[in-house]
Structures are given as C-alpha cells and as structure tokens.
Design a protein around this motif. Structure first.
Motif, PDB file in Angstrom:
ATOM      1  N   GLU A  78      26.757  20.078  37.555  1.00 39.83           N
ATOM      2  CA  GLU A  78      27.973  20.883  37.494  1.00 39.83           C
ATOM      3  C   GLU A  78      28.793  20.492  36.265  1.00 39.83           C
TER       4      GLU A  78
ATOM      5  N   LEU B 214      26.840  21.828  33.042  1.00 34.91           N
ATOM      6  CA  LEU B 214      26.929  23.277  32.820  1.00 34.91           C
ATOM      7  C   LEU B 214      28.339  23.719  32.454  1.00 34.91           C
TER       8      LEU B 214
ATOM      9  N   ARG C 186      19.278  24.828  29.699  1.00 34.81           N
ATOM     10  CA  ARG C 186      20.233  25.419  30.637  1.00 34.81           C
ATOM     11  C   ARG C 186      19.521  25.967  31.862  1.00 34.81           C
TER      12      ARG C 186
ATOM     13  N   ARG D  31      20.227  24.853  35.710  1.00 35.35           N
ATOM     14  CA  ARG D  31      20.614  25.797  36.752  1.00 35.35           C
ATOM     15  C   ARG D  31      19.656  25.743  37.937  1.00 35.35           C
TER      16      ARG D  31
ATOM     17  N   ASN E 126      26.719  31.607  42.679  1.00 34.59           N
ATOM     18  CA  ASN E 126      26.308  31.297  41.317  1.00 34.59           C
ATOM     19  C   ASN E 126      25.038  32.016  40.898  1.00 34.59           C
TER      20      ASN E 126
ATOM     21  N   PHE F 103      23.862  33.667  37.272  1.00 35.21           N
ATOM     22  CA  PHE F 103      22.657  33.207  36.591  1.00 35.21           C
ATOM     23  C   PHE F 103      21.659  34.340  36.406  1.00 35.21           C
TER      24      PHE F 103
ATOM     25  N   ILE G 180      15.214  31.643  40.223  1.00 37.93           N
ATOM     26  CA  ILE G 180      16.585  31.886  40.684  1.00 37.93           C
ATOM     27  C   ILE G 180      16.591  33.000  41.732  1.00 37.93           C
TER      28      ILE G 180
END
Length: 276
Positions: free
Chosen positions: A141, A144, A172, A176, A195, A199, A209
């Motif tokens: 956290e 990012l 990145r 994530r 989130n 993303f 994701i």
C-alpha cells in the motif's frame, strides 16, 4: 566546511526526483519545473539509472539526434549543458551531473528517486509473500501510493524511457496482484473489489486481477455482479486479443467452493523480477 559547501551538500542530499507520473523534481523544500521534453528525457534516464553511467551514444539515440541534427554530439553537449545550468540554478551541486568516460552520471542516491524506492519496497514484499499478509499489504500500500499516474508520460518515447516505463509498469502489476493476494488472505474482500475496479480500468487484459475480483465478489455473496464481471473480462479478452479466458479465470466463476483455483501466487510468478 564553508556555508556554501554545507548548503550545497544539504541540497543534494535532499534532492528528490519523481518519474512515477509526470516528472517532479524537488530541491530541499522547493519544487522545480523542468521545461523541454528532451531535458526531461535526459534527466529521467539518468534518474532511473542513478549513480550509474549512461553512455553518450545511448542518449543520442534516445533523443534521435543523429536524424534531427547535423552534429549529434554537439547537440547532446548543448542539452546536457542546459540541464546542468537548470540543476545548478535550483541548488544542485556542480558535480551532480558528471561527465564520465563517454557518458554521464547523475550523482544522487537511488533512494532519492521514487521509482527506486518503489521497486525496493515491492522486492521486500515479494520476498515475504505469501506469508505475513498483514506486513505485505502494508508495504505494498505504501509502495503503490508513490504512483501519480503512468510512468514517464512527459518524456520522449525513446528506447531507454520506453524500456524503463515497461519495467516499472511490470513492477506495478506485481505489486497490485501481490497486494490483492494479501487482502484475500486477510479476508478483506471489500478492499479487493474497490481497488480491482481501478486496476482493471488501467490494465483490462490482466486476467489475474479479473480472477481475484470475481472471487471476492462471490465471497461477499454478490453472485450476479461476479457473473457480470466475468462476462466483461471474457468480452475484452475476445475483442482485444481474440482469445478465451484462461483456466484460472474460467474456474473463478465455476468453482463451487468459492476458492481460488489451483494457481501460482502472484509473489511467486513475479520472483523473476530483479531490481536495478
């Protein structure tokens, strides 16, 4: 130590350069704006390779000076001289931008560049994950939060900056995905859902994701939304790549136990990343 030398040392030590978004430079408490895309490109490359040499020919190619000028070497020298004057006018030391052999080096600690701080934090988290999800989540956290947009958006699209941007965006993605794995392990499904929307909007082709987003929705009992999320993922993969979802993504919507299908954790998949 004279007052002038002391001030120069303080300024250099407190210089900060940001490339995780539009270029940002701070000297002490003062933010300085660097005009000119070529100068920003030179500084971005030197910052990404801080305390390391960047070849003269590399920078000539980066700025496309052979094609656009009659004397590429002199043109580069002129750009570097302008950058030196800018650094000095904002309090940078005279040796902050050093000529070395057939190239240049930015004499600044890598911790002064946001990209290097980011990669160091992510590497630390990857080495801890998938254990210690509380610690991993806190580290990532923080990491990012350093991003202010895409990397290097206001530089030339030369080979060095393009490669640097690609590497940073890969880091990145690792951050994530590993963060989402940590949230899932902690049962923070709401954080995953909130989130994942952001993303996915920025990287709609990332199946990992999508998979974890659907899992979190199902664990929250939001089955209709999970089905819609799967359909959106299926559609974008077909439209953009002409492929069907992979096994992990397909299983995320069909697994009756609402568990992650057999998969390699993000932290393991990204262990091949290496820092500078």
């Amino acid at each position: 130590m004279s007052a002038a030398v002391a001030e120069g040392t303080r300024t250099m030590d407190s210089a900060r350069i940001g490339i995780l978004g539009p270029m940002r430079s701070r000297f002490g408490d003062v933010e300085a704006t660097l005009s000119g895309v070529k100068l920003r490109s030179i500084l971005a490359v030197l910052a990404f390779r801080a305390d390391d040499n960047v070849g003269r020919d590399e920078l000539i190619e980066e700025l496309d000076l052979t094609r656009t000028t009659g004397d590429a070497v002199n043109a580069l020298h002129a750009h570097v001289a302008r950058l030196r004057r800018w650094l000095h006018s904002n309090g940078g030391r005279s040796d902050m931008l050093e000529t070395v052999n057939n190239g240049y080096r930015l004499n600044i600690d890598r911790t002064a560049v946001d990209a290097h701080r980011f990669m160091t934090l992510v590497e630390r988290a990857l080495n801890l994950a998938p254990e210690a999800p509380h610690v991993v989540a806190a580290i990532l956290e923080d990491a990012l939060s350093l991003w202010r947009g895409d990397a290097l958006p206001d530089t030339l699209d030369g080979p060095l900056t393009a490669t640097a941007a690609d590497q940073l965006h890969q880091w990145r993605a690792a951050a994530r995905e590993t963060l989402i794995d940590a949230w899932i392990a902690l049962g923070n499904n709401q954080k995953v859902v909130l989130n994942a929307h952001k993303f996915i909007a920025e990287n709609p082709l990332n199946e990992s994701i999508h998979t974890r987003h659907i899992l979190a929705l199902r664990r929250m009992g939001r089955y209709a939304e999970a089905a819609e999320a799967y359909q959106r993922a299926e559609r974008v993969l077909q439209d953009e790549l002409g492929v069907r979802p992979g096994h992990e993504l397909r299983s995320s919507i069909t697994d009756p136990d609402e568990q992650l299908p057999a998969h390699v954790p993000a932290s393991a998949r990204y262990q091949l990343l290496r820092t500078h």
